[in-house]
Write a protein that holds these residues in place. Sequence first.
Motif, PDB file in Angstrom:
ATOM      1  N   ARG A   1       2.777  18.480  41.677  1.00 23.73           N
ATOM      2  CA  ARG A   1       1.698  17.601  42.149  1.00 23.73           C
ATOM      3  C   ARG A   1       1.477  17.770  43.649  1.00 23.73           C
TER       4      ARG A   1
ATOM      5  N   ILE B   1      -7.498  11.381  46.639  1.00 23.38           N
ATOM      6  CA  ILE B   1      -7.284  10.484  45.499  1.00 23.38           C
ATOM      7  C   ILE B   1      -5.961  10.800  44.807  1.00 23.38           C
ATOM      8  N   LEU B   2      -5.688  12.076  44.573  1.00 24.75           N
ATOM      9  CA  LEU B   2      -4.425  12.454  43.932  1.00 24.75           C
ATOM     10  C   LEU B   2      -3.226  12.098  44.799  1.00 24.75           C
TER      11      LEU B   2
ATOM     12  N   GLU C   1      -2.989   9.618  46.978  1.00 24.47           N
ATOM     13  CA  GLU C   1      -2.776   8.169  46.921  1.00 24.47           C
ATOM     14  C   GLU C   1      -2.203   7.752  45.572  1.00 24.47           C
ATOM     15  N   LYS C   2      -2.672   8.395  44.501  1.00 18.71           N
ATOM     16  CA  LYS C   2      -2.145   8.102  43.176  1.00 18.71           C
ATOM     17  C   LYS C   2      -0.668   8.479  43.099  1.00 18.71           C
ATOM     18  N   ASN C   3      -0.303   9.620  43.675  1.00 23.66           N
ATOM     19  CA  ASN C   3       1.102  10.033  43.690  1.00 23.66           C
ATOM     20  C   ASN C   3       1.957   9.050  44.476  1.00 23.66           C
ATOM     21  N   ASP C   4       1.427   8.567  45.604  1.00 21.49           N
ATOM     22  CA  ASP C   4       2.186   7.598  46.405  1.00 21.49           C
ATOM     23  C   ASP C   4       2.421   6.308  45.634  1.00 21.49           C
ATOM     24  N   GLN C   5       1.431   5.873  44.854  1.00 22.62           N
ATOM     25  CA  GLN C   5       1.592   4.659  44.061  1.00 22.62           C
ATOM     26  C   GLN C   5       2.602   4.866  42.941  1.00 22.62           C
ATOM     27  N   ILE C   6       2.560   6.049  42.309  1.00 24.27           N
ATOM     28  CA  ILE C   6       3.480   6.330  41.211  1.00 24.27           C
ATOM     29  C   ILE C   6       4.921   6.432  41.728  1.00 24.27           C
TER      30      ILE C   6
END
Length: 87
Positions: A17, A77-78, A80-85
């Motif tokens: 990722r 976007i990816l 930020e999504k990775n940081d949230q996950i």
Amino acid sequence: MTRRGKRRTRGTKRRKRRELVENLYKVGQFFAAVFIVLLLIAAIALAKGYEKDANQAAEYAYYSLVIGVVFLLAATILEEKNDQILG
């Protein structure tokens, strides 16, 4: 599968990722640079009186900008999504 194998899979997914996000940024930056170069070419062509060529170069420049922004937006976007996950 052992716990150790699962850890490797998670680590591999995270690394992939991260690599995907980095590659999206690089492609977006490339198209942004192409935009700048094409816009400079358009300005020079217009200054020399080649209006038709200048318009075409400017058109391609804006297409390049749109493509670059899409890639950079996808990378953001990816990321930020990775940081949230990953938390």
